[in-house]
Design a protein around this motif. Structure first.
Motif, PDB file in Angstrom:
ATOM      1  N   ALA A 192       0.829  -1.203   0.000  1.00 50.61           N
ATOM      2  CA  ALA A 192       0.000   0.000   0.000  1.00 50.61           C
ATOM      3  C   ALA A 192       0.866   1.257   0.000  1.00 50.61           C
ATOM      4  O   ALA A 192       0.537   2.253  -0.650  1.00 50.61           O
ATOM      5  CB  ALA A 192      -0.931  -0.009   1.213  1.00 50.61           C
ATOM      6  N   PHE A 193       1.976   1.230   0.733  1.00 53.50           N
ATOM      7  CA  PHE A 193       2.889   2.374   0.724  1.00 53.50           C
ATOM      8  C   PHE A 193       3.452   2.616  -0.676  1.00 53.50           C
ATOM      9  O   PHE A 193       3.539   3.768  -1.136  1.00 53.50           O
ATOM     10  CB  PHE A 193       4.037   2.135   1.708  1.00 53.50           C
ATOM     11  CG  PHE A 193       3.754   2.621   3.097  1.00 53.50           C
ATOM     12  CD1 PHE A 193       3.458   3.948   3.337  1.00 53.50           C
ATOM     13  CD2 PHE A 193       3.784   1.746   4.171  1.00 53.50           C
ATOM     14  CE1 PHE A 193       3.200   4.405   4.612  1.00 53.50           C
ATOM     15  CE2 PHE A 193       3.525   2.192   5.456  1.00 53.50           C
ATOM     16  CZ  PHE A 193       3.229   3.523   5.683  1.00 53.50           C
ATOM     17  N   LEU A 194       3.833   1.561  -1.361  1.00 57.13           N
ATOM     18  CA  LEU A 194       4.365   1.717  -2.709  1.00 57.13           C
ATOM     19  C   LEU A 194       3.307   2.247  -3.662  1.00 57.13           C
ATOM     20  O   LEU A 194       3.595   3.073  -4.537  1.00 57.13           O
ATOM     21  CB  LEU A 194       4.913   0.380  -3.207  1.00 57.13           C
ATOM     22  CG  LEU A 194       6.153  -0.152  -2.478  1.00 57.13           C
ATOM     23  CD1 LEU A 194       6.518  -1.537  -2.984  1.00 57.13           C
ATOM     24  CD2 LEU A 194       7.329   0.804  -2.645  1.00 57.13           C
ATOM     25  N   THR A 195       2.068   1.779  -3.495  1.00 64.05           N
ATOM     26  CA  THR A 195       0.980   2.296  -4.330  1.00 64.05           C
ATOM     27  C   THR A 195       0.743   3.776  -4.063  1.00 64.05           C
ATOM     28  O   THR A 195       0.583   4.571  -4.993  1.00 64.05           O
ATOM     29  CB  THR A 195      -0.307   1.503  -4.064  1.00 64.05           C
ATOM     30  OG1 THR A 195      -0.084   0.119  -4.348  1.00 64.05           O
ATOM     31  CG2 THR A 195      -1.444   2.009  -4.931  1.00 64.05           C
ATOM     32  N   GLY A 196       0.705   4.156  -2.792  1.00 62.22           N
ATOM     33  CA  GLY A 196       0.537   5.563  -2.456  1.00 62.22           C
ATOM     34  C   GLY A 196       1.671   6.419  -2.986  1.00 62.22           C
ATOM     35  O   GLY A 196       1.458   7.533  -3.475  1.00 62.22           O
ATOM     36  N   PHE A 197       2.891   5.904  -2.895  1.00 67.15           N
ATOM     37  CA  PHE A 197       4.051   6.620  -3.431  1.00 67.15           C
ATOM     38  C   PHE A 197       3.909   6.827  -4.932  1.00 67.15           C
ATOM     39  O   PHE A 197       4.171   7.925  -5.447  1.00 67.15           O
ATOM     40  CB  PHE A 197       5.328   5.846  -3.120  1.00 67.15           C
ATOM     41  CG  PHE A 197       6.576   6.474  -3.663  1.00 67.15           C
ATOM     42  CD1 PHE A 197       7.257   7.431  -2.921  1.00 67.15           C
ATOM     43  CD2 PHE A 197       7.075   6.115  -4.904  1.00 67.15           C
ATOM     44  CE1 PHE A 197       8.415   8.015  -3.416  1.00 67.15           C
ATOM     45  CE2 PHE A 197       8.230   6.696  -5.407  1.00 67.15           C
ATOM     46  CZ  PHE A 197       8.900   7.647  -4.652  1.00 67.15           C
ATOM     47  N   ALA A 198       3.486   5.779  -5.647  1.00 68.25           N
ATOM     48  CA  ALA A 198       3.324   5.890  -7.098  1.00 68.25           C
ATOM     49  C   ALA A 198       2.244   6.897  -7.461  1.00 68.25           C
ATOM     50  O   ALA A 198       2.408   7.691  -8.400  1.00 68.25           O
ATOM     51  CB  ALA A 198       2.993   4.514  -7.688  1.00 68.25           C
ATOM     52  N   LEU A 199       1.130   6.880  -6.737  1.00 68.34           N
ATOM     53  CA  LEU A 199       0.053   7.832  -7.022  1.00 68.34           C
ATOM     54  C   LEU A 199       0.488   9.267  -6.739  1.00 68.34           C
ATOM     55  O   LEU A 199       0.201  10.180  -7.524  1.00 68.34           O
ATOM     56  CB  LEU A 199      -1.181   7.474  -6.190  1.00 68.34           C
ATOM     57  CG  LEU A 199      -1.879   6.164  -6.538  1.00 68.34           C
ATOM     58  CD1 LEU A 199      -2.995   5.877  -5.540  1.00 68.34           C
ATOM     59  CD2 LEU A 199      -2.446   6.209  -7.953  1.00 68.34           C
ATOM     60  N   LEU A 233       8.131  -3.512  -7.823  1.00 66.35           N
ATOM     61  CA  LEU A 233       8.467  -3.619  -6.406  1.00 66.35           C
ATOM     62  C   LEU A 233       7.243  -3.972  -5.569  1.00 66.35           C
ATOM     63  O   LEU A 233       7.334  -4.750  -4.614  1.00 66.35           O
ATOM     64  CB  LEU A 233       9.068  -2.302  -5.923  1.00 66.35           C
ATOM     65  CG  LEU A 233      10.450  -1.933  -6.475  1.00 66.35           C
ATOM     66  CD1 LEU A 233      10.850  -0.547  -6.021  1.00 66.35           C
ATOM     67  CD2 LEU A 233      11.486  -2.964  -6.050  1.00 66.35           C
ATOM     68  N   GLN A 234       6.105  -3.423  -5.942  1.00 72.13           N
ATOM     69  CA  GLN A 234       4.881  -3.732  -5.211  1.00 72.13           C
ATOM     70  C   GLN A 234       4.516  -5.202  -5.354  1.00 72.13           C
ATOM     71  O   GLN A 234       4.156  -5.870  -4.372  1.00 72.13           O
ATOM     72  CB  GLN A 234       3.737  -2.850  -5.713  1.00 72.13           C
ATOM     73  CG  GLN A 234       2.407  -3.109  -5.019  1.00 72.13           C
ATOM     74  CD  GLN A 234       1.287  -2.309  -5.637  1.00 72.13           C
ATOM     75  OE1 GLN A 234       1.497  -1.554  -6.567  1.00 72.13           O
ATOM     76  NE2 GLN A 234       0.088  -2.475  -5.124  1.00 72.13           N
TER      77      GLN A 234
END
Length: 293
Positions: free
Chosen positions: A211-218, A281-282
Motif C-alpha cells: 500500500a505504501f508503494l501504491t501511495g508513493f506511485a500515485l 516492487l509492489q
C-alpha cells in the motif's frame, strides 16, 4: 449412466447445458466492450496520436529539442521535485496514518476530514493560498524570511505545493490496509518477546508495504503532472523554477507543436518506466508477504 451410454440427442441436449454452467457472468461482453471503447477514446487514441506526432520528427530533431538547456532543466525540476515530494509524503503519510488509526484523541475526525482538502480544492485556489502564505510578507513566509529561507517563487515553493497535493494519496491508500491489520498479530509478536520496533518491522511493515508503494506511485504521478497549484508559487523562471508542463504550454502558445509533443512524450515514457519499476516492487513485496505469511 456414463456418457457413453447416452444416445446422441440426449448428449446434444446435455453438453450445452454443462458448458453454460461454466460460462462467465451475464453482461461480460458488453461491459468489456464498453471498457475497451472508453479506454480507447480517452486514453489510448490520444496517447497514440502523441507518439505518432513525435515520430514524424527526425531523430536529430528530437535530440536537439530534448538536449536544450531549458528543456533539461524543466524535466529535472519536474521529476526531481516530484520524487522528493513523494518521498516526503511517504514519511508524513506513515506518521499521519499511524496517528489516525491507532490512537483516539480530540479532533481526530476533523483531522481525518482535513486530509481530503487537496482533493476538493481547485488547484488554482491551492496555488494562490500557498503563495499568499509563503510569500515574504505572508503569515509563514514572514517568519522564514529573516532566516534567509525564501519559499515562494523558488523551487522550494514547488516542493511545498507538490507535498500539499500528494499527501492525501498516501494517507488514503495506506489507511484502510492498516485498519484491516489484525491486532492479534502484534499482540502475538509482543507475547513472543518482540519489541515495538521489531513488531513494526517484522509484522506491520510487510503488510502495509504494498500500500505504501501504491501511495508513493500515485503521489509521484500526480506531482509530475501538476500544473495549477505550481505555476502560482513557482515564479516560472526559465532554468530555475519552470516545470515541464508549463514549458509544454509555452511551446504550444508559440505554435512550436513539435517541441511540445516531444517533451510530452518524453515525460510520458519516463513516468511509465518509473511506475513500472514501482509496480514491480509492489508485486515483489506482495508475493514475498504471501510466502512469509
Amino acid at each position: 449412466m456414463s456418457d457413453l451410454t447416452l444416445d446422441r440427442p440426449t448428449r446434444a441436449r446435455t453438453e450445452p447445458r454443462l458448458r453454460r454452467s461454466h460460462s462467465v457472468l451475464p453482461g461480460f461482453g458488453l461491459t468489456l466492450g464498453l471498457t475497451l471503447l472508453w479506454l480507447s477514446l480517452v486514453v489510448l487514441i490520444p496517447l497514440a496520436a502523441l507518439f505518432f506526432k513525435t515520430a514524424e520528427l527526425s531523430p536529430s530533431r528530437i535530440v536537439a529539442i530534448l538536449s536544450a538547456a531549458r528543456t533539461l532543466n524543466a524535466l529535472k525540476i519536474s521529476f526531481g521535485l516530484a520524487l522528493i515530494a513523494a518521498s516526503v509524503n511517504l514519511v508524513l503519510g506513515a506518521v499521519i496514518v499511524w496517528a489516525l488509526v491507532r490512537y483516539e484523541f480530540p479532533g481526530r475526525r476533523v483531522l481525518d476530514a482535513l486530509i481530503d482538502i487537496p482533493f476538493a480544492l481547485p488547484t488554482a485556489v491551492a496555488g494562490i493560498a500557498l503563495t499568499t502564505l509563503y510569500a515574504e510578507n505572508g503569515w509563514i513566509g514572514g517568519w522564514l524570511a529573516p532566516l534567509g529561507i525564501k519559499v515562494s517563487f523558488t523551487p522550494l515553493g514547488i516542493l511545498v505545493a507538490l507535498i500539499f497535493i500528494g499527501l492525501p494519496f498516501v494517507v488514503r491508500t495506506v489507511q484502510p490496509v492498516l485498519e484491516d491489520l489484525d491486532h492479534e498479530l502484534e499482540e502475538a509478536a509482543a507475547t513472543l518477546g518482540a519489541g515495538r520496533w521489531t513488531t513494526i518491522r517484522r509484522v506491520v511493515l510487510p503488510a502495509v508495504l504494498p500500500a505504501f508503494l501504491t501511495g508513493f506511485a500515485l503521489a509521484f504521478a500526480r506531482a509530475v503532472g501538476e500544473y495549477g497549484s505550481v505555476i502560482f508559487i513557482a515564479g516560472n523562471l526559465p532554468n530555475v523554477s519552470e516545470i515541464a508542463p508549463l514549458l509544454i504550454v509555452i511551446r504550444l502558445e508559440e505554435f512550436r507543436y513539435a517541441d511540445a509533443t516531444t517533451i510530452a512524450a518524453t515525460m510520458l515514457v519516463a513516468s511509465f518506466l518509473l511506475l513500472f519499476v514501482i509496480n514491480g516492487l509492489q508485486r515483489w513485496s506482495e508475493s514475498r508477504t504471501g510466502r512469509t505469511s
